[in-house]
Write a protein that holds these residues in place. Structure first.
Motif, PDB file in Angstrom:
ATOM      1  N   ARG A 100       0.851  -1.192   0.000  1.00 40.50           N
ATOM      2  CA  ARG A 100       0.000   0.000   0.000  1.00 40.50           C
ATOM      3  C   ARG A 100       0.887   1.242   0.000  1.00 40.50           C
ATOM      4  N   LEU A 101       0.558   2.179  -0.845  1.00 42.21           N
ATOM      5  CA  LEU A 101       1.360   3.385  -0.999  1.00 42.21           C
ATOM      6  C   LEU A 101       0.497   4.627  -0.835  1.00 42.21           C
ATOM      7  N   THR A 102       1.000   5.584  -0.063  1.00 34.47           N
ATOM      8  CA  THR A 102       0.308   6.848   0.119  1.00 34.47           C
ATOM      9  C   THR A 102       1.261   7.976  -0.248  1.00 34.47           C
ATOM     10  N   ALA A 103       0.865   8.816  -1.196  1.00 30.94           N
ATOM     11  CA  ALA A 103       1.691   9.937  -1.629  1.00 30.94           C
ATOM     12  C   ALA A 103       1.185  11.227  -0.999  1.00 30.94           C
ATOM     13  N   TYR A 104       2.104  11.961  -0.367  1.00 34.23           N
ATOM     14  CA  TYR A 104       1.784  13.270   0.203  1.00 34.23           C
ATOM     15  C   TYR A 104       2.547  14.321  -0.601  1.00 34.23           C
ATOM     16  N   HIS A 105       1.867  14.958  -1.537  1.00 35.83           N
ATOM     17  CA  HIS A 105       2.524  16.009  -2.322  1.00 35.83           C
ATOM     18  C   HIS A 105       2.426  17.314  -1.531  1.00 35.83           C
ATOM     19  N   GLU A 106       3.253  17.427  -0.514  1.00 33.26           N
ATOM     20  CA  GLU A 106       3.232  18.582   0.367  1.00 33.26           C
ATOM     21  C   GLU A 106       4.554  18.676   1.112  1.00 33.26           C
ATOM     22  N   ARG A 107       4.812  19.832   1.666  1.00 34.28           N
ATOM     23  CA  ARG A 107       6.017  20.025   2.472  1.00 34.28           C
ATOM     24  C   ARG A 107       5.785  19.465   3.869  1.00 34.28           C
ATOM     25  N   PHE A 108       6.829  18.896   4.445  1.00 35.66           N
ATOM     26  CA  PHE A 108       6.756  18.385   5.812  1.00 35.66           C
ATOM     27  C   PHE A 108       6.853  19.582   6.756  1.00 35.66           C
ATOM     28  N   THR A 109       5.724  19.970   7.342  1.00 38.18           N
ATOM     29  CA  THR A 109       5.667  21.176   8.161  1.00 38.18           C
ATOM     30  C   THR A 109       5.349  20.831   9.610  1.00 38.18           C
ATOM     31  N   ALA A 110       5.602  21.788  10.487  1.00 32.94           N
ATOM     32  CA  ALA A 110       5.329  21.596  11.911  1.00 32.94           C
ATOM     33  C   ALA A 110       3.843  21.348  12.155  1.00 32.94           C
ATOM     34  N   GLU A 111       3.000  21.961  11.333  1.00 37.29           N
ATOM     35  CA  GLU A 111       1.554  21.818  11.505  1.00 37.29           C
ATOM     36  C   GLU A 111       1.076  20.402  11.170  1.00 37.29           C
ATOM     37  N   ARG A 112       1.768  19.760  10.241  1.00 30.91           N
ATOM     38  CA  ARG A 112       1.321  18.445   9.764  1.00 30.91           C
ATOM     39  C   ARG A 112       2.202  17.292  10.239  1.00 30.91           C
ATOM     40  N   ALA A 113       3.380  17.603  10.768  1.00 27.89           N
ATOM     41  CA  ALA A 113       4.375  16.574  11.081  1.00 27.89           C
ATOM     42  C   ALA A 113       3.831  15.480  11.991  1.00 27.89           C
ATOM     43  N   GLY A 114       3.287  15.867  13.135  1.00 30.06           N
ATOM     44  CA  GLY A 114       2.797  14.888  14.086  1.00 30.06           C
ATOM     45  C   GLY A 114       1.648  14.073  13.542  1.00 30.06           C
ATOM     46  N   HIS A 115       0.746  14.728  12.832  1.00 31.91           N
ATOM     47  CA  HIS A 115      -0.428  14.057  12.275  1.00 31.91           C
ATOM     48  C   HIS A 115      -0.022  12.972  11.285  1.00 31.91           C
ATOM     49  N   ILE A 116       0.983  13.263  10.449  1.00 28.26           N
ATOM     50  CA  ILE A 116       1.422  12.296   9.450  1.00 28.26           C
ATOM     51  C   ILE A 116       2.239  11.174  10.091  1.00 28.26           C
ATOM     52  N   CYS A 117       3.197  11.514  10.928  1.00 28.13           N
ATOM     53  CA  CYS A 117       4.120  10.528  11.495  1.00 28.13           C
ATOM     54  C   CYS A 117       3.438   9.532  12.421  1.00 28.13           C
ATOM     55  N   GLN A 118       2.391   9.942  13.089  1.00 22.35           N
ATOM     56  CA  GLN A 118       1.791   9.082  14.107  1.00 22.35           C
ATOM     57  C   GLN A 118       1.221   7.790  13.540  1.00 22.35           C
TER      58      GLN A 118
END
Length: 347
Positions: A100-118
């Motif tokens: 399974r592959l998920t592409a995030y075409h976005e910058r790794f930002t402080a606002e999104r970092a925790g939400h994505i990494c968790q």
């Protein structure tokens, strides 16, 4: 559970007794986030996908450019102008339809970092700038995620495993980001180097997921593609309650250290007998130093003629980590007295 086609696909690695069916099932169950789909990300992603890592997230806000193609071998000229994360995910899906592959075409930002990494078990940093590296590290520390780190510049690459079962994190080695960012755009890079380092990173990921072998947890490996030097250094964690004790690197030796008070006394009583070497990068030396010459860690062995043998050589850096590595590196090939400044220039 593996289906029949997967059993056939992975059979050559499953016959390894260290991996086996149990290891392959761990790979299928793993969720890995890869930050950066450039030079390091391309080879690393290909081999993780081929190995059968079950879920891979790819985050990158960049698009494919012509100047990428000498090292970012997942792409070709027809992909120029397309989002890297999305192109990478599409090509990896063709390589292995069982993941399974998920592409995030976005910058790794402080606002999104925790939400994505968790949502992921393991984070792999293939970014090319210090802002992202520190954000990735700090997010992993906050969430208790193991981080595989890699970096490349010119002919040298670095690999480490941070924040694994209490081991050191990126800030234990580099406490604060530099005032300027030097990357492959400014400094250049030999095309083969990202392949070498990316594969080392993929290998660390597989070992960590399967629980096999000896990893680079709490260690820094440097690879010089110009002279084939491969070195491994231990990184001490600064956590006072840290009870994890990573296996010592093979290059570990007794390190002679002096504190700032001793150095100041030497310089005050007989400065002519002391030779200072700043083993940080040139931009760090220019920002703030206590004198002496600047020989970055990876240039030491090629610069022995610049180091006098009749003086007390004191290597220093920002925290004392790289200077200890420098003393390790010089031990056995340099005949004079060599010391590391304990705690660095701010210690």
């Amino acid at each position: 559970m593996l289906v029949k086609e997967e059993l056939n696909r992975y059979i050559r690695q499953m016959i390894l007794p260290e991996l086996g069916l149990a290891g392959q099932e761990k790979l299928k169950a793993a969720k890995v986030l890869v930050i950066g789909a450039g030079g390091l990300g391309c080879p690393m992603l290909q081999y993780l996908a081929a190995a059968g890592v079950g879920e891979i997230g790819i985050i990158d806000d960049d698009v494919v450019e012509l100047s990428n193609l000498h090292r970012q071998i997942l792409y070709n000229h027809t992909d120029i102008g397309q989002p890297k994360a999305q192109v990478a995910a599409a090509k990896l899906a063709m390589l292995n339809p069982h993941i399974r592959l998920t592409a995030y075409h976005e910058r790794f930002t402080a606002e999104r970092a925790g939400h994505i990494c968790q949502d992921y078990d393991l984070v792999i940093d293939c970014s090319d700038n210090f802002t992202t590296r520190y954000l990735v590290n700090d997010t992993c520390v906050a969430l208790g995620k193991t981080l595989i780190f890699g970096s490349i510049l010119q002919f040298e690459g670095q690999v480490a495993v941070f924040n694994h079962q209490g081991s050191a994190n990126y800030r234990d080695l580099y406490p604060a980001p530099p005032t300027e960012n030097i990357n492959c755009v400014e400094g250049g890079v030999i095309g083969i180097l990202p392949g070498l380092i990316g594969l080392y990173m993929a290998n660390e990921a597989i070992k960590l997921i399967c629980g096999i072998g000896e990893t680079l947890s709490g260690k820094l490996m440097t690879v010089n593609a110009l002279n084939n030097a491969v070195l491994i250094f231990k990184i001490a964690s600064k956590k006072p309650t840290d009870t994890a004790k990573p296996a010592p690197a093979k290059t570990d030796k007794a390190i002679s250290e002096i504190d700032k008070t001793t150095l100041d006394n030497w310089l005050e009583t007989n400065a002519d007998e002391v030779f200072l070497i700043d083993v940080r990068e040139s931009y760090e030396h220019e920002d703030d130093s206590i004198g002496g010459i600047n020989l970055p860690l990876y240039e030491l062995t090629a610069s022995l003629t610049a180091i006098p043998k009749n003086k007390k050589v004191v290597c220093y850096c920002q925290t004392g980590q790289r200077s200890k590595m420098a003393v390790q590196l010089l031990s056995g090939i340099y005949q004079g007295e060599v010391y590391s400044l304990k705690g660095g220039i701010f210690g």
